[in-house]
Design an enzyme around this catalytic site. Structure first.
Site, short mmCIF file in Angstrom:
data_model
loop_
_atom_site.label_atom_id
_atom_site.label_comp_id
_atom_site.label_asym_id
_atom_site.label_seq_id
_atom_site.Cartn_x
_atom_site.Cartn_y
_atom_site.Cartn_z
N ASN A 175 0.91 -1.13 0.05
CA ASN A 175 -0.11 0.14 0.07
C ASN A 175 0.87 1.01 0.18
O ASN A 175 1.92 1.24 0.79
CB ASN A 175 -0.88 0.08 1.25
CG ASN A 175 -1.80 1.33 1.29
OD1 ASN A 175 -2.89 1.29 0.78
ND2 ASN A 175 -1.42 2.11 1.99
N ARG A 180 1.07 12.82 6.65
CA ARG A 180 2.34 13.71 7.13
C ARG A 180 2.90 13.26 8.55
O ARG A 180 2.50 12.32 9.14
CB ARG A 180 1.61 14.92 7.66
CG ARG A 180 0.57 14.91 8.80
CD ARG A 180 0.06 16.35 8.99
NE ARG A 180 -0.69 16.40 10.44
CZ ARG A 180 -1.78 17.21 10.75
NH1 ARG A 180 -2.12 18.03 10.00
NH2 ARG A 180 -2.32 17.38 12.10
N TRP A 193 -1.70 8.79 10.44
CA TRP A 193 -2.62 8.21 9.50
C TRP A 193 -4.15 7.66 10.25
O TRP A 193 -3.84 7.35 11.55
CB TRP A 193 -2.12 6.81 8.82
CG TRP A 193 -1.57 5.82 9.79
CD1 TRP A 193 -1.63 5.61 11.19
CD2 TRP A 193 -0.43 4.95 9.72
NE1 TRP A 193 -1.21 4.22 11.57
CE2 TRP A 193 -0.27 4.21 10.74
CE3 TRP A 193 0.47 4.70 8.26
CZ2 TRP A 193 0.83 3.05 10.85
CZ3 TRP A 193 1.25 3.71 8.67
CH2 TRP A 193 1.61 2.83 9.82
N LEU A 194 -5.03 8.02 9.61
CA LEU A 194 -6.33 7.88 10.17
C LEU A 194 -6.61 6.40 10.06
O LEU A 194 -6.06 5.51 9.05
CB LEU A 194 -7.48 8.81 9.41
CG LEU A 194 -7.02 10.42 9.34
CD1 LEU A 194 -8.41 11.08 8.54
CD2 LEU A 194 -6.94 10.71 10.80
N GLY A 198 -5.13 2.73 4.44
CA GLY A 198 -4.44 1.48 3.91
C GLY A 198 -3.19 1.51 4.91
O GLY A 198 -3.27 0.08 5.30
N ASP A 290 -4.04 23.17 8.87
CA ASP A 290 -4.30 22.15 8.22
C ASP A 290 -5.08 22.70 6.80
O ASP A 290 -5.42 23.92 6.79
CB ASP A 290 -5.21 21.06 8.80
CG ASP A 290 -4.98 19.65 7.99
OD1 ASP A 290 -5.51 19.54 7.05
OD2 ASP A 290 -4.23 18.98 8.86
#
Length: 497
Positions: A175, A180, A193-194, A198, A290
């Site tokens: 993946n 960030r 990563w949320l 992936g 952001d």
């Protein structure tokens, strides 16, 4: 070199410079705030990509604003202009749900698509540019890279354009994701990563399958444009971003095995960070300015420990900033909008157009126009948009209009909302749905509501009243006035304003 195919980032930069789309900045500029200010002004003016050759305190150049116009995004995808990205979307729609040819003519028509599939497998190389220089152990020092600090209240320097490479324990394919990464030490970054992305899913599966074992991670900086854009494009879950990059490029994606793990990274990358995530090791990330135009909340994410840095001898550091639109992610959203349309149309043929206004933070509001066929049709399309592609999981507002409305013209859309909607009847509210955790307007982090606006003409069953008929001009009168318009000389130059 084919003008629309690039072996690496440098091929792309050469073409951009030839076309006046790249500006070299020789004046010393500080990666702390100053590069952001220059890049932001340049992007808002529709200016070129910027190569800062002398960032203060560093010997490594900084590349910024690479995809700062939709045209450069299209060029990076091997297309002449943004409109051609519809063809990329058609290819993705075909790959998402391929259909066997219905006959010889259909086979002939689809032959280019089948031929492109031959470029999907990767090609593994040795002795590649991204491993010309290798540092490891105590020699690893991320502070030697000109990592930008973008906004005054940012917590620390931030890597923004890193292609994070992971592989789950039960998956063949790797993946690629762009997450960030906050600098917190000479060899440590925070991997934001949320949970639905992936890389995070691969990590969760690894933790379940290999309790206590380190999770291998590599991050490529400055890959070729097809690979970079493949990582931000809505490729089907079964398709590798490397495979899609091969389709875009028209040649197989060249990769190399990492020095310290079995992951494969783009062979032509400028810099590669190799390392691991120690299970349970987290750190508070943020705050950072952001893409919403606000600083986000502080939250905990895994720590990425870098054990090796491999790079080109004269590496370029690729970076960007995020802020209130327009920014580079917003520009990418405008271009990728054209990719989304054919994918949605394959599932919902009644969709005429689909638009994500950049001022809506690229994904938080969508306008859809349809050929309405029955009562309640608009509500079905709303639900489809929210559920069909995970890219729209966080879309808060969906406006559905008839096909006589231009989805990309707010004058048209607002006219439809104010003349075809009853707020009580035509507003759909859905509570307790997934929401971007950066959305501080939601009552709970990661959970909020969605609103659908049915701005279509109402059919029997949706209203009991006689529906208004739009005013239309008499075509004969229009033609006659066209013929005598110059003679009227209403405007000084004799032409319409």
């Amino acid at each position: 070199m084919d003008a629309m195919k690039y072996n690496d980032l440098r091929d792309f930069l050469t073409l951009l410079e030839q076309q006046g789309e790249l500006k070299r900045i020789t004046l010393p500029v500080d990666p702390h705030l100053e590069i952001t200010e220059i890049a932001d002004r340049t992007l808002r003016a529709g200016g070129p990509a910027l190569l800062f050759e002398n960032p203060k305190g560093y010997s490594m150049p900084v590349l910024c604003n690479l995809f700062g116009t939709p045209k450069r995004v299209a060029m990076g995808m091997g297309q002449e202009d943004v409109s051609a990205l519809r063809e990329v979307g058609k290819l993705l729609a075909f790959l998402k749900e391929p259909e066997p040819p219905k006959g010889f003519r259909d086979l002939f028509d689809k032959l280019p698509q089948f031929k492109q599939v031959l470029n999907m497998p990767t090609k593994r190389l040795r002795g590649v540019p991204c491993q010309q220089k290798i540092v490891s152990g105590d020699d690893v020092d991320l502070n030697r890279i000109p990592i930008m600090t973008c906004w005054p209240e940012d917590a620390a320097p931030l890597i923004t354009w890193g292609l994070t490479v992971t592989r789950g324990p039960h998956k063949e394919r790797q993946n690629l994701g762009i997450y960030r990464q906050q600098l917190i030490g000479k060899n440590k970054l925070i991997m934001r990563w949320l949970s639905h992305r992936g890389g995070a899913l691969d990590y969760q599966e690894w933790c379940a399958a290999h309790p206590g074992e380190r999770f291998p991670v590599s991050v490529a900086l400055g890959a070729d444009p097809a690979t970079i854009l493949g990582a931000v494009t809505p490729v089907p879950d079964t398709l590798s971003e490397y495979a899609f990059a091969g389709l875009l490029r028209g040649t197989k994606t060249e990769v190399v095995k990492c020095i310290s793990n079995d992951l494969e990274v783009p062979a032509s990358a400028e810099i590669v960070l190799e390392g691991y995530i120690e299970q349970g090791e987290t750190a508070p990330e943020g705050p950072y300015g952001d893409h919403t135009g606000y600083y986000n909340e502080v939250d905990s994410f895994p720590v990425f420990t870098v054990t090796h840095i491999t790079q080109r001898e004269d590496a370029i550091y690729h970076s960007t900033y995020t802020g209130r639109p327009p920014d580079e992610p917003a520009v990418l959203g405008v271009a990728l909008n054209e990719v989304f349309v054919p994918i949605l149309q394959k599932q919902f043929p009644e969709i005429v157009d689909f638009y994500l206004p950049p001022e809506g933070c690229s994904y938080r509001l969508a306008v859809v126009t349809i050929k309405k066929q029955y009562a309640g049709h608009a509500k079905r399309v709303m639900m489809g948009v929210w559920s069909f592609l995970r890219q729209f999981m966080y879309t808060k507002f969906v406006i559905v209009c008839d096909d006589d409305v231009n989805a990309r013209d707010w004058n048209d859309v607002i006219w439809a909302i104010t003349t075809r909607m009853d707020p009580a009847r035509d507003t759909v509210l859905v509570e307790n749905t997934p929401i971007d955790y950066l959305d501080f307007a939601s009552p709970v982090s990661g959970l909020g509501s969605k609103m659908g606006l049915d701005a279509t003409n109402k059919w029997p069953g949706e209203t009991q009243r006689e529906w208004g008929r739009p005013i239309k001009k008499d075509p004969d009168v229009v033609a006659h006035i066209d013929a005598i318009w110059d003679e009227l000389a209403i405007f000084n130059n004799g032409k319409s304003a």
